[in-house]
Scaffold this active site. Structure first.
Site, PDB file in Angstrom:
ATOM      1  N   THR A 208       0.731  -1.245   0.036  1.00 27.60           N
ATOM      2  CA  THR A 208      -0.127  -0.029  -0.067  1.00 27.60           C
ATOM      3  C   THR A 208       0.780   1.399  -0.158  1.00 27.60           C
ATOM      4  OG1 THR A 208      -1.900  -0.979   1.099  1.00 27.60           O
ATOM      5  CG2 THR A 208      -1.817   1.435   1.236  1.00 27.60           C
TER       6      THR A 208
ATOM      7  N   ASP B  99      -9.563  -3.838   0.064  1.00 27.61           N
ATOM      8  CA  ASP B  99      -8.212  -4.496   0.467  1.00 27.61           C
ATOM      9  C   ASP B  99      -8.510  -5.561   1.787  1.00 27.61           C
ATOM     10  OD1 ASP B  99      -5.187  -4.461   0.658  1.00 27.61           O
ATOM     11  OD2 ASP B  99      -5.628  -4.005   2.614  1.00 27.61           O
TER      12      ASP B  99
ATOM     13  N   ASP C 151      -3.832   0.771  -5.400  1.00 21.65           N
ATOM     14  CA  ASP C 151      -2.311   0.511  -5.198  1.00 21.65           C
ATOM     15  C   ASP C 151      -1.890  -0.696  -5.776  1.00 21.65           C
ATOM     16  OD1 ASP C 151      -4.015  -0.540  -3.456  1.00 21.65           O
ATOM     17  OD2 ASP C 151      -2.845   0.325  -1.694  1.00 21.65           O
TER      18      ASP C 151
END
Ligand code: AMP
Ligand code: ZN
Ligand code: ZN
Length: 420
Positions: free
Chosen positions: A80, A201, A248
């Site tokens: 990240t 995520d 990301d």
């Protein structure tokens, strides 16, 4: 008589073509607004193909009205912090300095950790020039809602508006805050906004990328994008705003039966420091133990082991003093760590951090607005190329970057490339 009618018809048809294409409301001939806005959202860990696994009509509408990348390739390690900051600066982690979510800086004698508030806000950890700094230095206002790096005065400059990270801040209220920022009087209104959701995520880690819970979370995130687009369309500056939705990195499935435990190969006593989380670890080795650590780790199947100076060029990693003596990362789907063996063999989850050339590590990139072509799909590019794209749209003089505008310029309307 017949031919006179024909000539009249042709003349009328030609006239209507001129009217349609000459009309200022036609998107293909309309002048591109001089003052454009960019609102860039990151959905942490949103893998490039997630929109095909869930019902995401609002994201797909962005692609239809604008462009999408086949996929956005992150930098190594596909974690990240390194990657949000690569998107912001156009630099590989080796060059911008955020080489991992957690690292040690030998010159500063200090640790950087994502959950350490003081570290995250310490400008000395951050190299390069984030796009919001480029904007502010050239007289454009910017705002950031939790983008990595925005809480530190990098090169002495904060975004005009920024917030201290609060993981649990309401997702709906983030939409309304961004809309409120875009509704400010012109002198205060940010031309560049970066904002962030920590999903999908978390759900991907906890339940695996292919789970039902991940699918439901994606559909919820898409509804937020829908709400945002709806509210944005009502703003007086709507046709000056470019929306970007990106991420990301991606996510891959991991299972409890594919773990490599370090103490099956090396002893903690041989190391000065060991830092990381699956699937990327780094070790500083005690003098005299270099070969013991390297050669013994090399015995592990499915594990890539590199001395700092021999990391493959394709990873652009290992020149920075924050990268330790030895870097290890396993093959896709494999996990690594010290062996408290806390995961049962039937554990199923998700992870990222692997070699970014694995497509499971790739992220989404969708964009629409006055700068972008309509219905265009661009091949995969590395995320270091996003900074030059943003700088071009905002008509900013870019800082030196690893990325290049020419790698992404086909996403822009041709007029964007000559107008500015
Ligand atoms: P990881 O999956 O370990 O690479 O990191 C994801 C986590 O990073 C998220 O769940 C957030 O808690 C954290 N995170 C992301 N952006 C920020 C930020 N700007 N400040 C602090 N923590 C962040
Ligand atoms: Zn992430
Ligand atoms: Zn993650």
């Amino acid at each position: 008589m017949k031919s006179k009618k024909m000539i009249l018809r042709i003349t009328l048809a030609l006239l209507s073509v001129i009217v349609i294409f000459g009309c200022s409301s036609n998107p293909y001939v309309k002048d591109i607004p001089k003052e454009q806005y960019i609102v860039m959202l990151s959905l942490d860990g949103c893998r490039w193909d997630y929109p095909q696994m869930a019902d995401m009509p609002n994201l797909e509408a962005i692609a239809r009205e604008g462009v999408k990348l086949e996929s956005l390739q992150p930098a190594f390690p596909s974690k990240t912090f390194p990657n949000h900051y690569s998107i912001a600066t156009g630099l590989y982690p080796d060059h911008h300095g955020i080489v991992q979510n957690t690292f040690y800086d030998p010159d500063m004698d200090a640790y950087y950790k994502i959950r350490d508030r003081d570290a995250v806000a310490n400008k000395d950890f951050y190299g390069g020039e984030p796009i919001w700094v480029t904007a502010e230095k050239q007289g454009l206002k910017s705002a950031s809602f939790y983008w990595v790096g925005s809480e530190a005065p990098v090169n002495g400059t904060y975004p005009s508006r920024w917030k201290k990270y609060d993981h649990h801040f309401s997702y709906e209220a983030r939409v309304d805050t961004v809309i409120a920022w875009l509704s400010l009087p012109k002198k205060d209104r940010p031309r560049l906004i970066t904002w962030y959701y920590p999903e999908p995520d978390e759900v991907g880690h906890n339940t695996s990328p292919e789970s039902e819970k991940t699918r439901l979370k994606l559909e919820y995130l898409d509804s937020l994008i829908g709400d945002f687009r709806h509210k944005l369309a009502k703003l007086p500056i709507a046709d000056q705003i470019n929306i970007i939705v990106t991420a990301d990195h991606g996510m891959t499935r991991i299972t409890g039966d594919k773990w490599i435990y370090f103490e099956d190969y090396i002893q903690p006593a041989w190391l000065d420091t060991s830092l990381g989380s699956t699937p990327v670890w780094m070790f500083d080795v005690k003098e005299g133990y270099e070969d013991s650590v390297y050669l013994n780790l090399k015995r592990a199947e499915h594990l890539n082991v590199w001395k700092k100076d021999s990391i493959p060029d394709t990873l652009h990693y290992g020149k920075n003093s924050r990268v330790m003596d030895i870097v290890v990362t396993p093959d896709l789907h494999w996990s690594i760590g010290w062996g408290d063996r806390k995961y049962p063999l039937d554990m199923v989850g998700g992870a990222h951090g692997y070699d970014p050339r694995y497509k499971d590590m790739h992220a989404i990139f969708y964009a629409s607005g006055p700068a972008f072509k309509h219905g265009y799909v661009h091949p995969t590019v590395e995320n270091i190329n996003i900074y030059p794209l943003l700088a071009k749209i905002l008509n900013l003089q870019p800082a030196e970057t690893d990325g290049k505008l020419e790698n992404v310029s086909r996403m822009l309307k041709p007029k964007m490339l000559i107008n500015n």
